[in-house]
Design an enzyme around this catalytic site. Structure first.
Site, PDB file in Angstrom:
ATOM      1  N   ASP A   1     -45.445 -95.819 -29.691  1.00 11.96           N
ATOM      2  CA  ASP A   1     -46.702 -95.909 -30.283  1.00 11.96           C
ATOM      3  C   ASP A   1     -46.283 -95.441 -32.112  1.00 11.96           C
ATOM      4  OD1 ASP A   1     -47.963 -96.305 -28.121  1.00 11.96           O
ATOM      5  OD2 ASP A   1     -47.940 -94.351 -27.621  1.00 11.96           O
TER       6      ASP A   1
ATOM      7  N   LYS B   1     -45.316 -99.544 -34.842  1.00 13.46           N
ATOM      8  CA  LYS B   1     -44.212-100.392 -35.371  1.00 13.46           C
ATOM      9  C   LYS B   1     -44.973-101.967 -35.380  1.00 13.46           C
ATOM     10  CE  LYS B   1     -42.127-100.027 -31.285  1.00 13.46           C
ATOM     11  NZ  LYS B   1     -42.801 -98.550 -30.748  1.00 13.46           N
TER      12      LYS B   1
ATOM     13  N   GLY C   1     -48.224-101.919 -26.799  1.00 21.02           N
ATOM     14  CA  GLY C   1     -49.549-102.468 -27.075  1.00 21.02           C
ATOM     15  C   GLY C   1     -49.273-102.141 -28.866  1.00 21.02           C
ATOM     16  N   HIS C   2     -49.111-103.285 -29.689  1.00 24.62           N
ATOM     17  CA  HIS C   2     -49.184-103.194 -30.853  1.00 24.62           C
ATOM     18  C   HIS C   2     -50.307-103.671 -31.600  1.00 24.62           C
ATOM     19  CE1 HIS C   2     -44.389-103.757 -30.783  1.00 24.62           C
ATOM     20  NE2 HIS C   2     -45.003-102.743 -30.541  1.00 24.62           N
TER      21      HIS C   2
ATOM     22  N   GLN D   1     -41.643 -99.752 -27.158  1.00 30.74           N
ATOM     23  CA  GLN D   1     -41.451 -98.290 -26.895  1.00 30.74           C
ATOM     24  C   GLN D   1     -40.650 -97.705 -27.865  1.00 30.74           C
ATOM     25  OE1 GLN D   1     -41.041-100.849 -23.945  1.00 30.74           O
ATOM     26  NE2 GLN D   1     -43.112-100.513 -23.844  1.00 30.74           N
TER      27      GLN D   1
HETATM   28  P1  IMP Z   1     -43.695 -97.627 -17.648  1.00 26.19           P
HETATM   29  O1  IMP Z   1     -42.844 -98.250 -18.825  1.00 26.19           O
HETATM   30  O2  IMP Z   1     -44.971 -98.050 -17.438  1.00 26.19           O
HETATM   31  O3  IMP Z   1     -42.801 -97.489 -16.487  1.00 26.19           O
HETATM   32  O4  IMP Z   1     -43.822 -96.057 -18.119  1.00 26.19           O
HETATM   33  C1  IMP Z   1     -42.783 -95.132 -18.030  1.00 26.19           C
HETATM   34  C2  IMP Z   1     -42.995 -94.000 -19.499  1.00 26.19           C
HETATM   35  O5  IMP Z   1     -43.014 -94.865 -20.814  1.00 26.19           O
HETATM   36  C3  IMP Z   1     -44.440 -93.384 -19.470  1.00 26.19           C
HETATM   37  O6  IMP Z   1     -44.196 -91.962 -19.797  1.00 26.19           O
HETATM   38  C4  IMP Z   1     -45.320 -94.211 -20.298  1.00 26.19           C
HETATM   39  O7  IMP Z   1     -46.366 -93.356 -20.782  1.00 26.19           O
HETATM   40  C5  IMP Z   1     -44.271 -94.503 -21.465  1.00 26.19           C
HETATM   41  N1  IMP Z   1     -44.555 -95.606 -22.057  1.00 26.19           N
HETATM   42  C6  IMP Z   1     -44.120 -97.147 -21.894  1.00 26.19           C
HETATM   43  N2  IMP Z   1     -44.724 -97.959 -22.692  1.00 26.19           N
HETATM   44  C7  IMP Z   1     -44.938 -97.299 -23.636  1.00 26.19           C
HETATM   45  C8  IMP Z   1     -45.598 -97.451 -25.058  1.00 26.19           C
HETATM   46  O8  IMP Z   1     -45.493 -98.502 -25.174  1.00 26.19           O
HETATM   47  N3  IMP Z   1     -45.915 -96.562 -25.768  1.00 26.19           N
HETATM   48  C9  IMP Z   1     -45.757 -95.015 -25.402  1.00 26.19           C
HETATM   49  N4  IMP Z   1     -45.306 -94.943 -24.180  1.00 26.19           N
HETATM   50  C10 IMP Z   1     -44.997 -95.998 -23.310  1.00 26.19           C
END
Ligand code: IMP
Length: 452
Positions: free
Chosen positions: A12, A15, A39-40, A252
């Protein structure tokens, strides 16, 4: 020269905007890892675009946009994204969008599996089935795009039904019923939002999951997506030989990297520089690495966050209402800039330059803190291996800088920034040891400073 954009901390970082800016000079833009947990958000002429799988560069005409083999693809999400972008007048066809034949597919049974894991021992995932899809890849049980296209209907049915049976058996072994899942989802608005499609299309209060609907939607998706599927590693190699410029789009952030992040509070892909190689199949070098940080820090989900702000200052920073997950709608936790983790992140990614986004969010603060060291077990440290267990023991050591108390919104040159804002950026640069070359000063595409 090829460029990578990588998230500095927990994702977040903004990017999408940096990629949108850099995409102007690239011929090809490629997403390398993660899935629709990303999510961009990009704002163009007051129109807001939220992209989860398709590179943000699709908003530029005549670019090749690629989804690499390291990405895990939810077929419903990508079809919906294509549909919505097309409705907004964006050209998407088999000459602008390419999906790796080797990318793994996230199916509804991966989402069910994610729910089962979160229900018993959660870390606060996005409930998108990301972890279970990558786990299947590693267990050699995944379903890739080529399978989707090449399997006979019978083979696809057998594969999918067997996998669903396995997940249902796992649920039963844990004593979890469909009713319990339903009640758990209903308990929280964000869960309902995140799982809306799953609930409406696939969930069954009798049998957990409607197998036939899963199969039918896979068959439908293969018809719609088959023309986009391509040999990405070959395409990128050709492009490199033809001196085309490739922009690698990380998703991420470094602290969510499965190997180098705040384990176990991480996602299941390599969000750091290596993931951009393994997620595309290239062997040539990416020369320029742009590491993106916000002017402050945020994190969603569970896990330690040393510089987290626990007073009303966080509300002032989040006042523009953008600190909610673009994918999940969850409120982001807010903290001060963490130079200890930023240094770590710069090192593991071998950053060439820093991009600092959302500087304008600090405009109204009297004072701004930067964490330059941690105190751990009575000692001051400036380097750390940031597993969750270690970060939990770290107390941030801050220095305080004066605020600038005036708007920086939309400022487009470094010299026009208030002196204290310039000082803040210079201090970040000094503490991290990498030059800050891009600064974001607002949501619109043109709210950006390029530092010469
Ligand atoms: P997962 O990727 O859904 O398995 O989540 C694992 C961890 O990564 C959690 O703490 C999510 O909130 C975090 N996470 C995954 N994708 C994002 C992102 O695009 N932005 C912020 N946090 C993310």
């Amino acid at each position: 020269m090829h460029t990578a954009v990588i998230g500095g901390l927990w994702g977040d970082e903004g990017k999408g905007k940096i990629i949108d800016f850099l995409a102007k000079d690239a011929d090809i833009i490629v997403r390398c890892q993660g899935g629709d947990n990303a999510g961009h958000t990009v704002k163009v002429s007051s129109k807001k675009f939220v992209l989860h799988l398709i590179p943000s560069s699709i908003l530029h005409e005549s670019k090749k946009n690629i989804i690499g083999s390291g990405v895990v693809i939810n077929l419903d999400t990508i079809l919906q994204e294509i549909d919505e972008l097309q409705k907004q007048g964006i050209r998407i066809d088999s000459s602008t969008l390419f999906i790796s034949e080797l990318a793994h597919i996230i199916t509804p049974y991966h989402i069910l599996n994610d729910i089962l894991n979160e229900l018993s021992q959660g870390i606060g995932t996005t409930l998108r089935g990301i972890g279970p899809a990558y786990a299947d890849k590693i267990r050699r049980k995944g379903l890739i795009m080529l399978d989707l296209i090449q399997f006979s209907e019978e083979d696809l049915k057998k594969k999918v039904y067997d996998e669903i049976d396995e997940v249902i058996a796992y649920a039963k072994q844990k004593g979890i019923t469909p009713e319990k899942i339903f009640a758990w989802i209903e308990e929280k608005e964000t869960r309902k939002k995140m799982l809306k499609n799953f609930l409406e299309k696939y969930f069954s209060r009798e049998t957990f999951i409607d197998k036939e609907k899963v199969l039918l939607s896979l068959l439908e998706a293969r018809k719609k997506l088959k023309n986009y599927v391509a040999d990405i590693a070959w395409m990128l190699d050709q492009a490199n030989k033809e001196n085309k410029k490739i922009l690698f789009e990380g998703a991420q952030g470094t602290m969510l990297d499965i190997c180098f992040g705040s384990y176990p509070f991480v996602t299941c892909s390599n969000t750091t520089i290596g993931g951009l190689y393994t997620g595309t199949g290239i062997g040539f070098s990416i020369e320029k690495k742009v590491l993106v940080f916000k002017a402050f820090s945020t994190r969603v989900g569970g896990g330690p966050f040393p510089t987290e702000i626990k007073d009303k200052t966080s509300d002032i920073i989040a006042e523009d209402g953008t600190e909610f997950g673009a994918t999940t709608g969850r409120a982001r936790r807010i903290g001060w800039f963490d130079a200890v983790l930023a240094r770590y992140s710069a090192r593991v990614n071998d950053a060439s330059i820093l991009a600092i986004t959302k500087l304008d969010r600090l405009d109204m603060l009297d004072e701004i803190k930067i964490c330059y060291a941690y105190e751990m077990e009575g000692k001051q440290i400036k380097n750390v291996t940031p597993t969750a267990r270690i970060l939990e023991k770290c107390i941030p050591v801050f220095e305080t800088l004066p605020g600038w108390k005036q708007s920086t919104q939309g400022i487009a040159s470094f010299e026009k920034l208030p002196v204290n804002a310039q000082g803040y950026i210079k201090r970040i640069q000094e503490l991290v040891g990498i030059p800050v070359k891009i600064i974001g000063t607002g949501q619109e595409r043109e709210n950006i400073i390029v530092v010469s």
